[in-house]
Design an enzyme around this catalytic site. Structure first.
Site, PDB file in Angstrom:
ATOM      1  CB  CYS A  40      -5.343  -8.020  -6.568  1.00  0.00           C
ATOM      2  SG  CYS A  40      -6.094  -7.276  -8.004  1.00  0.00           S
ATOM      3  CB  CYS A  43      -5.510 -10.026  -8.641  1.00  0.00           C
ATOM      4  SG  CYS A  43      -5.535  -8.496  -9.250  1.00  0.00           S
TER       5      CYS A  43
END
Length: 122
Positions: A40, A43
């Site tokens: 991600c 993230c």
């Protein structure tokens, strides 16, 4: 260094969902839990901000990370559908979820408002 939680350490340090139906925080200081995955992009943007926050707040708060790929049961329990998702856990009261890669100032405001922790003076 941020601490990575598994289902077992989550039950010890945050919430033992196998014993308690109602939310009962197991920790002794406010926590911030980052639900993330290695693939991600947002993230990865949040990760260094969380490291900075842990350094700046020291032992006033604890920041945990949960890999949603490894810990699908925990992600499911909190209804995580998009990542990063961040759970702010005060020592008293209900936790609150925030979604997305938040700017540092937003984290600081939530730490103040939800966790009731002010940033220590440098």
């Amino acid at each position: 260094m941020l601490e990575f939680l598994t289902k077992e350490s989550f039950k010890e340090k945050v919430f033992n969902f196998e014993e308690n139906k109602e939310w009962k925080y197991e920790g002794d200081k406010p926590a911030l839990i980052d639900f993330y995955a290695d693939w991600c992009g947002p993230c990865k943007m949040v990760a260094p901000v969380l490291e900075e926050l842990q350094e700046e707040y020291g032992d006033k708060i604890v920041i945990y990370k949960i890999d949603t790929e490894q810990e699908q049961e925990l992600a499911g329990m909190f209804g995580i559908q998009s990542i990063p998702s961040l759970l702010f856990v005060p020592t008293e009261g209900q936790p609150q979820m925030a979604m997305g890669a938040l700017p540092k100032a937003t984290f600081e405001k939530a730490i103040s408002d939800v966790l009731k922790v002010e940033k220590p003076e440098a």
